[in-house]
Design a protein around this motif. Sequence first.
Motif: not given
Length: 314
Positions: A129, A131-132, A134-136, A146-148
């Motif tokens: 998680n 990505g909350l 670090f978006e990229y 993208e982190w996801s």
Amino acid sequence: MTDIDKKDGPADTPPAGPEAIKAIPVRHYGRYVSAVVALALFGAIVYAFSQGKINWGAIPDYFFDDRILDGVGKTLLLTVLSMAIGIIGGVLLAVMRLSKNPVTSSIAWFYIWFFRGTPVLVQLIVWFNLGLVFEYINLGPFYKNEWSDFMTPFLTALLGLGLNEAAYMAEICRAGLLAVDEGQTEASHALGMSHVKTLRRIVIPQAMRVIVPPTGNEVINMLKTTSLVSVVQYPELLRAAQDIGQTSGAPAEMLFLAAAWYLLLTSVFSIGQYYLERYYARGSSRSLPATPFQKIRANVLSLSNRAKPTGGKA
């Protein structure tokens, strides 16, 4: 001159030797009682499970299912890669921890403190998680995404397990390095060896005797810890068994199947650990301990020798 009377009888008769001692083995009745009690308890447990509402026939039907075998392969791959990261990172952290540089020593101490102080399951969920925060992920001209999309379930499992294992391996390696006498290092430095060459040629080979046994335990523990990555959707053995259990209507049976596979894999790893320990014990023990096969052979031969009839005196 006086004549010396000689007694009648054979001259210089050798004295009779001591009688042979007949050793009577001590009977350990407590062993027989404990064996009977253990067998009775085992039989009661087997009977209880046989009477339960469990479809035992589903286990052999899915034991070699393609999805299970794929999960076993991914479990082994994750175990090997995570332990490789843990061992390499552990050696580096142990050397940093023992360094006289306060900066590197403090960094290693903080890393070990943080990763040993938080549960590995929490670390896996945090990695998944991030990505909350670090978006990229941007590595300049090399990689940007993208982190996801970057943090896949496999990468999450690999980082979560490998970086956590490095903290534990650091303490194991540090204990092994400290177990080597300081005179070995002083002598190598007196011969003109550098610090790196001393570690590689003198200290680490001797420290392996202390490092290998707990490392083998860590490998076996890592094999079982991989079951935690099912929470991040990585299809390892437990996840594959759970998916099959949901579709086949036999969730409990598939858990027993996964447990059987874990027992099989850990048994194989334990045998490898045993022979690896024997290899590194060659220079420290006068005689190596007998292998399980040698012990079985010795017990069989002793039983056969006891069964042979002993000849009596004529």
